[in-house]
Design a protein around this motif. Structure first.
Motif, short mmCIF file in Angstrom:
data_model
loop_
_atom_site.label_atom_id
_atom_site.label_comp_id
_atom_site.label_asym_id
_atom_site.label_seq_id
_atom_site.Cartn_x
_atom_site.Cartn_y
_atom_site.Cartn_z
N VAL A 1 12.52 68.49 77.69
CA VAL A 1 12.40 68.33 76.24
C VAL A 1 13.63 68.98 75.61
O VAL A 1 13.94 70.13 75.88
N LEU A 2 14.32 68.23 74.80
CA LEU A 2 15.54 68.70 74.14
C LEU A 2 15.20 69.07 72.70
O LEU A 2 14.75 68.24 71.93
N LEU A 3 15.38 70.35 72.37
CA LEU A 3 15.17 70.84 71.01
C LEU A 3 16.52 71.04 70.35
O LEU A 3 17.41 71.68 70.92
N ILE A 4 16.67 70.52 69.15
CA ILE A 4 17.94 70.62 68.41
C ILE A 4 17.65 71.15 67.01
O ILE A 4 16.80 70.62 66.30
N GLN A 5 18.36 72.20 66.64
CA GLN A 5 18.30 72.70 65.26
C GLN A 5 19.64 72.41 64.60
O GLN A 5 20.70 72.58 65.20
N SER A 6 19.59 71.99 63.34
CA SER A 6 20.83 71.61 62.65
C SER A 6 20.63 71.69 61.15
O SER A 6 19.49 71.75 60.66
N ASN A 7 21.74 71.67 60.40
CA ASN A 7 21.63 71.64 58.94
C ASN A 7 21.71 70.22 58.39
O ASN A 7 21.68 70.02 57.18
N THR A 8 21.86 69.25 59.27
CA THR A 8 21.90 67.83 58.93
C THR A 8 20.96 67.10 59.87
O THR A 8 20.95 67.38 61.07
N GLN A 9 20.17 66.18 59.36
CA GLN A 9 19.24 65.45 60.22
C GLN A 9 20.03 64.55 61.17
O GLN A 9 20.86 63.75 60.74
N PRO A 10 19.80 64.67 62.48
CA PRO A 10 20.55 63.84 63.44
C PRO A 10 20.12 62.39 63.39
O PRO A 10 18.99 62.07 62.99
N ASP A 11 21.03 61.51 63.82
CA ASP A 11 20.76 60.07 63.88
C ASP A 11 20.26 59.75 65.28
O ASP A 11 21.04 59.54 66.20
N LEU A 12 18.94 59.67 65.44
CA LEU A 12 18.36 59.48 66.77
C LEU A 12 18.51 58.06 67.28
O LEU A 12 18.23 57.79 68.45
N THR A 13 18.98 57.14 66.43
CA THR A 13 19.25 55.78 66.92
C THR A 13 20.46 55.76 67.85
O THR A 13 20.70 54.76 68.53
N GLU A 14 21.22 56.86 67.88
CA GLU A 14 22.38 56.94 68.77
C GLU A 14 22.00 57.28 70.20
O GLU A 14 22.87 57.27 71.08
N LEU A 15 20.74 57.61 70.46
CA LEU A 15 20.31 57.88 71.83
C LEU A 15 20.35 56.60 72.65
O LEU A 15 20.02 55.51 72.16
N PRO A 16 20.75 56.67 73.92
CA PRO A 16 20.76 55.47 74.78
C PRO A 16 19.35 54.90 74.96
O PRO A 16 18.36 55.63 74.89
N ALA A 17 19.28 53.62 75.20
CA ALA A 17 18.00 52.97 75.47
C ALA A 17 17.35 53.63 76.69
O ALA A 17 18.00 53.88 77.71
N GLY A 18 16.06 53.94 76.57
CA GLY A 18 15.33 54.53 77.68
C GLY A 18 15.51 56.02 77.84
O GLY A 18 14.99 56.62 78.78
N TYR A 19 16.24 56.65 76.92
CA TYR A 19 16.52 58.09 77.05
C TYR A 19 15.30 58.94 76.73
O TYR A 19 15.09 59.98 77.37
N ALA A 20 14.49 58.51 75.76
CA ALA A 20 13.39 59.34 75.28
C ALA A 20 12.07 58.60 75.30
O ALA A 20 12.00 57.40 75.02
N HIS A 21 11.00 59.35 75.65
CA HIS A 21 9.64 58.84 75.47
C HIS A 21 9.29 58.84 73.98
O HIS A 21 8.64 57.91 73.48
N SER A 22 9.68 59.91 73.30
CA SER A 22 9.40 60.04 71.87
C SER A 22 10.36 61.05 71.27
O SER A 22 11.00 61.84 71.99
N HIS A 23 10.47 61.03 69.95
CA HIS A 23 11.31 62.00 69.27
C HIS A 23 10.88 62.10 67.81
O HIS A 23 10.29 61.16 67.25
#
Length: 224
Positions: A61-83
């Motif tokens: 499980v990858l946890l990311i903290q940031s001051n800007t909401q990340p663009d999760l559409t940039e994840l490769p296909a099949g990379y995540a079960h959920s986010h």
């Protein structure tokens, strides 16, 4: 204050996940690919990015903290079960002295000996700490982060291994950050200081998955 926490439940069957999991540099690049380009010389600092990985039954499980909401559409296909991403602003705004919280931090504790000591004992600039010495390091860090630990459980983790290719591609540079997970309960002594340390991170190796401090009110579930 703008702060986001993103949780990505990865799929261990993905070759991209496997490659990222064994090389902290690859994980760093994956995380930063979720943020805008052309952000200056230090985009990690520009977007306040801190991250860590935690094991689960489905995969890391990858946890990311940031001051800007990340663009999760940039994840490769099949990379995540959920986010999902959620704002941390209400949590940070509610911090006050005396409040008891759960905390969790995967950090890279080190001691930095002086020049004379390094020369005499042939020591590196940063000496990794483990066991009781790591616990003592954490207690000092907590005290300077606006926390008074009431309970501490620490567990050594596999080191974060990073591989960078230098000017000569045949001579990659290798980095190793010893890691310990610190978790428990604490009382807040300085809310402003704690907010700053949450957003800035703790210790070294922030680009390699160290330093992210997570908290949650002690009456709620443990910190993510």
């Amino acid at each position: 204050m703008n702060a986001w926490l993103t949780r990505i439940v990865t799929d261990r069957r993905s070759s991209d996940v496997h490659r990222d999991h064994i090389n902290a540099t690859a994980t760093h690049r994956r995380v930063m690919s979720l943020f805008p380009d052309n952000a200056g010389p230090d985009p990690r600092a520009r977007f306040g990015v801190l991250f860590r990985t935690e094991d689960s039954t489905t995969g890391p499980v990858l946890l990311i903290q940031s001051n800007t909401q990340p663009d999760l559409t940039e994840l490769p296909a099949g990379y995540a079960h959920s986010h999902d991403s959620r704002s941390l602003d209400s949590l940070l705004d509610a911090l006050r002295p005396g409040l008891r919280v759960h905390y969790r931090c995967v950090a890279s504790p080190v001691r930095k000996p002086g020049r004379t000591t390094r020369a005499h004992y042939n020591l590196p600039a940063a000496v990794p700490l483990t066991g009781a010495a790591a616990d003592e390091w954490w207690l000092r860090q907590a005290a300077t982060s606006g926390l008074q630990p009431l309970h501490l459980h620490s567990q050594p983790l596999d080191a974060a291994l990073a591989h960078k290719t230098g000017p000569d591609s045949k001579d990659p540079r290798r980095f190793r950050h010893t890691r310990t997970r610190f978790e428990g309960t604490a009382a807040i002594t300085d809310a402003e200081l704690l907010r700053a340390r949450i957003t800035d991170g703790i210790g070294r190796g922030k680009a390699y998955g160290c330093g992210l401090l997570s908290i949650a009110p002690a009456h709620a579930a443990a910190a993510p």
